[in-house]
Design a protein around this motif. Structure first.
Motif, PDB file in Angstrom:
ATOM      1  N   TRP A  81       0.831  -1.217   0.000  1.00  0.00           N
ATOM      2  CA  TRP A  81       0.000   0.000   0.000  1.00  0.00           C
ATOM      3  C   TRP A  81       0.857   1.256   0.000  1.00  0.00           C
ATOM      4  CZ3 TRP A  81      -0.102   3.127   4.537  1.00  0.00           C
ATOM      5  CH2 TRP A  81      -0.971   4.212   4.476  1.00  0.00           C
ATOM      6  N   ALA A  82       1.887   1.279   0.835  1.00  0.00           N
ATOM      7  CA  ALA A  82       2.747   2.458   0.935  1.00  0.00           C
ATOM      8  C   ALA A  82       3.464   2.714  -0.389  1.00  0.00           C
ATOM      9  CB  ALA A  82       3.759   2.285   2.063  1.00  0.00           C
ATOM     10  N   TYR A  83       3.955   1.645  -0.999  1.00  0.00           N
ATOM     11  CA  TYR A  83       4.646   1.818  -2.285  1.00  0.00           C
ATOM     12  C   TYR A  83       3.682   2.322  -3.351  1.00  0.00           C
ATOM     13  CZ  TYR A  83       7.394   0.878  -6.449  1.00  0.00           C
ATOM     14  OH  TYR A  83       8.066   1.006  -7.649  1.00  0.00           O
ATOM     15  N   ALA A  84       2.457   1.820  -3.326  1.00  0.00           N
ATOM     16  CA  ALA A  84       1.474   2.257  -4.318  1.00  0.00           C
ATOM     17  C   ALA A  84       1.149   3.743  -4.146  1.00  0.00           C
ATOM     18  CB  ALA A  84       0.206   1.418  -4.200  1.00  0.00           C
ATOM     19  N   GLU A  85       1.155   4.233  -2.902  1.00  0.00           N
ATOM     20  CA  GLU A  85       0.794   5.627  -2.651  1.00  0.00           C
ATOM     21  C   GLU A  85       1.948   6.588  -2.892  1.00  0.00           C
ATOM     22  OE1 GLU A  85      -2.981   6.429   0.072  1.00  0.00           O
ATOM     23  OE2 GLU A  85      -1.090   6.395   1.173  1.00  0.00           O
ATOM     24  N   VAL A  86       3.131   6.257  -2.389  1.00  0.00           N
ATOM     25  CA  VAL A  86       4.218   7.243  -2.403  1.00  0.00           C
ATOM     26  C   VAL A  86       5.516   6.703  -2.980  1.00  0.00           C
ATOM     27  CG1 VAL A  86       3.236   8.514  -0.457  1.00  0.00           C
ATOM     28  CG2 VAL A  86       4.906   6.693  -0.011  1.00  0.00           C
ATOM     29  N   GLY A  87       5.513   5.498  -3.502  1.00  0.00           N
ATOM     30  CA  GLY A  87       6.732   4.963  -4.090  1.00  0.00           C
ATOM     31  C   GLY A  87       7.825   4.795  -3.042  1.00  0.00           C
ATOM     32  N   THR A  88       9.023   5.255  -3.382  1.00  0.00           N
ATOM     33  CA  THR A  88      10.172   5.099  -2.479  1.00  0.00           C
ATOM     34  C   THR A  88      10.546   6.420  -1.798  1.00  0.00           C
ATOM     35  OG1 THR A  88      11.695   5.466  -4.325  1.00  0.00           O
ATOM     36  CG2 THR A  88      11.088   3.180  -3.819  1.00  0.00           C
ATOM     37  N   GLN A  89       9.654   7.397  -1.797  1.00  0.00           N
ATOM     38  CA  GLN A  89       9.962   8.673  -1.144  1.00  0.00           C
ATOM     39  C   GLN A  89      10.161   8.450   0.349  1.00  0.00           C
ATOM     40  OE1 GLN A  89       7.481  12.140  -2.627  1.00  0.00           O
ATOM     41  NE2 GLN A  89       6.279  10.420  -3.416  1.00  0.00           N
ATOM     42  N   PHE A  90      11.285   8.926   0.865  1.00  0.00           N
ATOM     43  CA  PHE A  90      11.664   8.563   2.229  1.00  0.00           C
ATOM     44  C   PHE A  90      10.698   9.110   3.272  1.00  0.00           C
ATOM     45  CE2 PHE A  90      13.887   9.524   6.203  1.00  0.00           C
ATOM     46  CZ  PHE A  90      14.301   8.249   6.555  1.00  0.00           C
ATOM     47  N   TRP A  91      10.516  10.429   3.337  1.00  0.00           N
ATOM     48  CA  TRP A  91       9.735  11.002   4.429  1.00  0.00           C
ATOM     49  C   TRP A  91       8.273  10.550   4.413  1.00  0.00           C
ATOM     50  CZ3 TRP A  91      11.899  12.237   8.632  1.00  0.00           C
ATOM     51  CH2 TRP A  91      13.174  12.810   8.653  1.00  0.00           C
ATOM     52  N   PRO A  92       7.617  10.452   3.241  1.00  0.00           N
ATOM     53  CA  PRO A  92       6.260   9.920   3.271  1.00  0.00           C
ATOM     54  C   PRO A  92       6.175   8.484   3.787  1.00  0.00           C
ATOM     55  CG  PRO A  92       6.602  11.154   1.254  1.00  0.00           C
ATOM     56  CD  PRO A  92       7.950  11.033   1.926  1.00  0.00           C
ATOM     57  N   LEU A  93       7.245   7.693   3.620  1.00  0.00           N
ATOM     58  CA  LEU A  93       7.224   6.315   4.100  1.00  0.00           C
ATOM     59  C   LEU A  93       7.387   6.213   5.611  1.00  0.00           C
ATOM     60  CD1 LEU A  93       9.393   4.488   1.401  1.00  0.00           C
ATOM     61  CD2 LEU A  93       6.917   4.257   1.753  1.00  0.00           C
ATOM     62  N   VAL A  94       8.002   7.212   6.240  1.00  0.00           N
ATOM     63  CA  VAL A  94       8.345   7.099   7.663  1.00  0.00           C
ATOM     64  C   VAL A  94       7.129   6.826   8.541  1.00  0.00           C
ATOM     65  CG1 VAL A  94       9.229   8.374   9.654  1.00  0.00           C
ATOM     66  CG2 VAL A  94      10.519   8.357   7.516  1.00  0.00           C
ATOM     67  N   PRO A  95       6.071   7.662   8.524  1.00  0.00           N
ATOM     68  CA  PRO A  95       4.949   7.354   9.423  1.00  0.00           C
ATOM     69  C   PRO A  95       4.151   6.139   8.989  1.00  0.00           C
ATOM     70  CG  PRO A  95       4.398   9.209   8.023  1.00  0.00           C
ATOM     71  CD  PRO A  95       5.841   8.889   7.758  1.00  0.00           C
ATOM     72  N   ARG A  96       4.243   5.738   7.734  1.00  0.00           N
ATOM     73  CA  ARG A  96       3.529   4.562   7.263  1.00  0.00           C
ATOM     74  C   ARG A  96       4.179   3.276   7.753  1.00  0.00           C
ATOM     75  NH1 ARG A  96       2.708   8.455   3.272  1.00  0.00           N
ATOM     76  NH2 ARG A  96       0.704   8.363   2.144  1.00  0.00           N
ATOM     77  N   LEU A  97       5.515   3.253   7.775  1.00  0.00           N
ATOM     78  CA  LEU A  97       6.227   1.996   8.046  1.00  0.00           C
ATOM     79  C   LEU A  97       6.849   1.909   9.435  1.00  0.00           C
ATOM     80  CD1 LEU A  97       8.036   1.388   4.630  1.00  0.00           C
ATOM     81  CD2 LEU A  97       5.748   0.677   5.358  1.00  0.00           C
ATOM     82  N   SER A  98       7.282   3.033   9.996  1.00  0.00           N
ATOM     83  CA  SER A  98       8.029   2.934  11.255  1.00  0.00           C
ATOM     84  C   SER A  98       7.235   2.286  12.385  1.00  0.00           C
ATOM     85  CB  SER A  98       8.543   4.324  11.673  1.00  0.00           C
ATOM     86  OG  SER A  98       7.493   5.253  11.771  1.00  0.00           O
ATOM     87  N   PRO A  99       5.919   2.537  12.556  1.00  0.00           N
ATOM     88  CA  PRO A  99       5.216   1.817  13.630  1.00  0.00           C
ATOM     89  C   PRO A  99       5.180   0.310  13.392  1.00  0.00           C
ATOM     90  CG  PRO A  99       3.955   3.738  12.891  1.00  0.00           C
ATOM     91  CD  PRO A  99       5.039   3.523  11.894  1.00  0.00           C
ATOM     92  N   TRP A 100       5.027  -0.083  12.130  1.00  0.00           N
ATOM     93  CA  TRP A 100       5.019  -1.513  11.822  1.00  0.00           C
ATOM     94  C   TRP A 100       6.378  -2.144  12.086  1.00  0.00           C
ATOM     95  CZ3 TRP A 100       0.904  -4.547  10.634  1.00  0.00           C
ATOM     96  CH2 TRP A 100      -0.302  -3.906  10.323  1.00  0.00           C
ATOM     97  N   ILE A 101       7.436  -1.403  11.809  1.00  0.00           N
ATOM     98  CA  ILE A 101       8.771  -1.950  12.056  1.00  0.00           C
ATOM     99  C   ILE A 101       8.986  -2.166  13.549  1.00  0.00           C
ATOM    100  CG2 ILE A 101      11.240  -1.389  11.965  1.00  0.00           C
ATOM    101  CD1 ILE A 101      10.673   0.002   9.275  1.00  0.00           C
ATOM    102  N   VAL A 102       8.597  -1.173  14.371  1.00  0.00           N
ATOM    103  CA  VAL A 102       8.764  -1.310  15.823  1.00  0.00           C
ATOM    104  C   VAL A 102       7.911  -2.463  16.346  1.00  0.00           C
ATOM    105  CG1 VAL A 102       8.383  -0.171  18.046  1.00  0.00           C
ATOM    106  CG2 VAL A 102       9.351   1.115  16.134  1.00  0.00           C
ATOM    107  N   LEU A 103       6.630  -2.473  15.950  1.00  0.00           N
ATOM    108  CA  LEU A 103       5.768  -3.571  16.405  1.00  0.00           C
ATOM    109  C   LEU A 103       6.234  -4.905  15.843  1.00  0.00           C
ATOM    110  CD1 LEU A 103       2.293  -1.830  15.995  1.00  0.00           C
ATOM    111  CD2 LEU A 103       3.461  -2.365  18.144  1.00  0.00           C
ATOM    112  N   GLY A 104       6.795  -4.898  14.628  1.00  0.00           N
ATOM    113  CA  GLY A 104       7.268  -6.133  14.017  1.00  0.00           C
ATOM    114  C   GLY A 104       8.467  -6.716  14.742  1.00  0.00           C
TER     115      GLY A 104
END
Length: 802
Positions: A81-104
């Motif tokens: 989903w994140a890639y579909a929305e913002v591609g590989t742009q770093f800052w837009p990915l941060v709030p999308r992925l960082s909580p999942w990484i911590v919980l993961g």
């Protein structure tokens, strides 16, 4: 007992239970917010993610290993989903992925307690996620979204050593063409890293409520002249910063809009020498004082002339050194009219505009533009945008046309044409236009060429038609000779706007020399107002920081406040940069009335045909409010918050679009420095400016970590012949030196507090040492305030240049 379930005593104990509860609570929050978002027409992602987290959490609470699998499914789905929305742009990915990484990471660590044979794989996943998290953390210190340079720059010719000593920084833009370019090469890309504080001066005038230190010093010979937000003037020694004199005009504190962006300088003796037949100039030059003078504007609308040698008022100017700018204005309520930008001396004339109170009423002072004699203070001409027949003072009992467009920023001047180029604001109140006269619709938010002999308009070009968004023209026009593609050049006016548009106009005619098209815009205006069906877009030049927003652009510190921002975005009325206000919905305005580009203006390397400019990306929300609410005397007013707009059907309230955590609701960067190639009409390079290191977080905590997010900028850049651009107008407390060819940061010098002024530079006529000076009074959104003038220089003996 099911084979995939582990007995409670062997399944991680209370920690696993706690983790499961966290997943359930987060999932419920995402689910609840996601349902609202879907109802508003937004993304289904949060509903799906919320359901997966709730079910995964409940399974893990029951010690069922399938809960880990469901979490993993949600993580993989989030990546897609994140890639579909913002591609590989770093800052837009941060709030999308960082909580999942911590919980993961935690999920991987507890997985073996639910199924032992997964220990090796789980530890491998945990280590991999930890590595990704650490890499992402350190990546926050890097600049993202940069545009790399596309062509090398030629070395700029510079004057010899003595000529550099003889140069001066006489105007806000150093010269009247508005270039902010210094022909100095002592400080260069190779030695700039050795810059150090040479001296610091404190004015004792710390900005309070409604005040901001935005002064750019004026340097003439061995004297440096600065003003404070409360219009106190100081003369300093260029090499030591030692005070020579000070002048206090006893200006009243407006508590709303205290500014002084500089003091103007006039050399009556030099003008008299060049014009021996001018009796007025000869008399001024022959007086016992004030052969060289400074001009200061005040919050109570006075224009004061001071002897540059002593700081004493010039008795032969106006009434004892003062011209009352309220003459001819009719009623001027306190703090409804004042000069905030440096007035402009052109020959023996001083060109005066003024700031008019934003958004208060349909009955406010005129935006009249006037020229006064720099020798005597006599009114030479006036241009009243509402009544061109009034060319001096209005007839007895009358006043200049009230509530007209005004020039609160800085003009430029072409000596050959003897024309000034005026950046005009819109007519107040800014967010309502049903009452406006045709003349206001003609001149508002425009560039106006005016004859300095007569005050007659030569041409005007409008950057926003019937401006209902406060899209004033804020920047000083840059007068450049633009390459035309055939080896020749065109004398041009390059105008930056709050809209992020860059207009290139023929200096003689005002016609665009690069493509400008009229595009249809929303017309759903409230009944008692009107709107232009089209607006001009400068498609032949780069557009900066004005791309349309979408739900995917919403941001936050976590995926929870990002969800909140998405919901608010969907609730708002947003139809692009010309979204119209209404009473029944909050509207989103972007770029917004901060810009885009603002009063900091551009720096220009004319020999390389490069323009450098700082820009902001800060959307605002706004809404019409009922007349009765707006008229409440206890309602907060001013530039931000409530615009009363008395005499119109509505007041208008506005503010920055922020998440509940005080984080902007759209993705970074929020401030950039851009180099524009005037040959190719393209961006040469672009970089985010500033970090969050000095940003105050909730509960008054400073971020400390210098994440290179790119913060809102204020003030302008300065370019030098050695290949440097100096810039300081960020939220963190630094003056920076940027490589003008590449955009690479070469040096940054720590300031006591933030700065929102434009720096300047000079070579001392006495020592030959080059200094870079900045006023540091505090960044706009920081509680830290100061009264510092800081000069940087190379260590003595560090260079063999002048």
């Amino acid at each position: 007992m099911p084979l995939n379930r582990v007995p409670e005593r062997r399944a991680g104990g209370w920690f696993v239970t706690l983790y499961a509860i966290v997943l359930i609570l987060v999932g419920l929050a995402l689910l609840a917010g996601g349902v609202v978002l879907v109802h508003l027409g937004g993304s289904w992602y949060y509903v799906v993610a919320g359901v997966l987290l709730v079910v995964a959490g409940e399974l893990i609470r029951r010690r069922v290993f399938a809960g880990i699998g469901l979490f993993a499914l949600g993580f993989i789905g989030t990546l897609a989903w994140a890639y579909a929305e913002v591609g590989t742009q770093f800052w837009p990915l941060v709030p999308r992925l960082s909580p999942w990484i911590v919980l993961g990471i935690v999920a991987a660590l507890i997985a073996p307690s639910l199924r032992r044979r997964t220990r090796a794989a789980s530890w491998g996943v945990a280590i991999a996620l930890l590595a990704v998290g650490v890499a992402g953390f350190f990546a926050m210190f890097d600049e993202h979204g940069r545009i790399e340079a596309t062509r090398p720059l030629a070395q700029v010719a510079v004057p010899d050593a003595q000529a550099q000593r003889d140069e001066r920084w006489q105007y806000y833009g150093r010269t009247l063409d508005g270039h902010r370019f210094a022909p100095f090469d002592q400080i260069d890309p190779h030695n700039v890293g050795s810059l150090q504080v040479a001296w610091t001066f404190r004015t004792g005038d710390i900005p309070g409520k409604g005040a901001e230190d935005q002064t750019t010093p004026t340097q003439i010979g061995d004297g440096l002249y600065v003003c404070t937000p409360y219009q106190k003037v100081f003369a300093l020694d260029v090499d030591t910063g030692k005070e020579r004199w000070r002048f206090d005009p006893k200006s009243p504190d407006s508590k709303v809009w205290n500014r002084c962006r500089g003091v103007a300088y006039y050399d009556a003796a030099a003008f008299a020498k060049a014009h021996p037949d001018d009796a007025t100039a000869q008399a001024a030059a022959g007086a016992t004082s004030c052969a060289q003078r400074l001009f200061l504007g005040t919050t109570d609308a006075r224009l004061i002339a001071l002897d540059s040698a002593t700081g004493q008022p010039c008795a032969g100017f106006g009434d004892g050194g003062t011209v009352d700018l309220k003459v001819g204005m009719g009623l001027v309520q306190p703090f409804y009219y004042m000069t905030t930008s440096e007035n402009t001396v052109i020959g023996n004339r001083i060109l005066v505009g003024g700031w008019v109170q934003d958004g208060a009423s349909v009955d406010e002072p005129s935006g009249v533009i006037r020229a006064f004699s720099a020798d005597t203070g006599e009114l030479l001409w006036a241009w009243d945008p509402g009544n061109p027949d009034t060319t001096l003072l209005p007839p007895a009992g009358e006043s200049y046309s009230r509530t007209t467009p005004n020039m609160w920023s800085t003009p430029s001047y072409d000596e050959k044409l003897d024309w000034a180029f005026l950046p005009m604001g819109g007519q107040t109140p800014d967010f309502w236009g049903g009452h406006r006269r045709p003349s206001s619709d003609a001149f508002g938010s425009s560039v106006v060429a005016i004859d300095m002999k007569t005050g007659k308009v030569q041409w005007h070009f409008q950057t926003t038609h019937h401006d209902l968004w406060d899209y004033d023209v804020p920047s000083q026009p840059a007068l450049v000779d633009m390459p035309d593609g055939s080896g020749k050049t065109v004398a041009a006016v390059v105008q930056l706007t709050k809209r992020g548009q860059i207009f290139a106009l023929d200096r003689a005619t005002g016609k665009p020399i690069t493509d400008v098209v009229e595009k249809p815009v929303p017309t759903n205006v409230v009944k008692s107002d009107r709107v232009s069906p089209t607006q001009p877009y400068s498609i032949g030049m780069p557009q900066v920081g004005n791309e349309p927003l979408t739900e995917a652009d919403m941001w936050g510190a976590t995926f929870l406040d990002q969800l909140w921002c998405r919901i608010e975005f969907r609730r708002m009325r947003y139809d692009g940069e010309f979204t119209l206000a209404s009473e029944d919905a909050v509207n989103l305005q972007y770029p917004g009335n901060y810009g885009g580009f603002n009063w900091g203006s551009a720096a220009v390397d004319a020999q390389n045909d490069i323009l450098y400019a700082g820009s902001m990306r800060m959307p605002l929300w706004g809404q019409y409010i009922p007349r009765a609410v707006a008229d409440d005397p206890n309602a907060p007013g001013g530039h931000d918050g409530l615009h009363v707009q008395a005499g119109t059907p509505y007041g208008y309230r506005k503010g920055m679009f922020m998440s509940p955590l005080g984080v902007p609701c759209h993705a970074p960067p929020y401030g950039q420095l851009t180099a524009v190639d005037l040959k190719n009409h393209a961006i040469l390079w672009q970089k985010p400016m500033g970090t969050v290191a000095d940003t105050v977080l909730p509960f008054g905590i400073k971020a400390k970590l210098p994440f290179a997010i790119g913060m809102p900028v204020m003030g302008g850049p300065v370019a030098t012949a050695s290949g440097l651009v100096f810039f300081a107008g960020t939220y963190d407390y630094y003056l920076r030196a940027i490589d003008s060819a590449t955009g690479k940061e070469l040096w940054k010098g720590r300031l006591p507090v933030g700065a929102q002024a434009t720096p300047m530079t000079y070579v001392s006529p006495r020592t030959g040492r080059q200094y870079v000076v900045i006023a540091a009074g505090g960044a706009r959104q920081s509680p830290d305030r100061g009264d510092y003038i800081v000069a940087f220089a190379l260590p003595n003996g560090a260079t063999s240049n002048p």
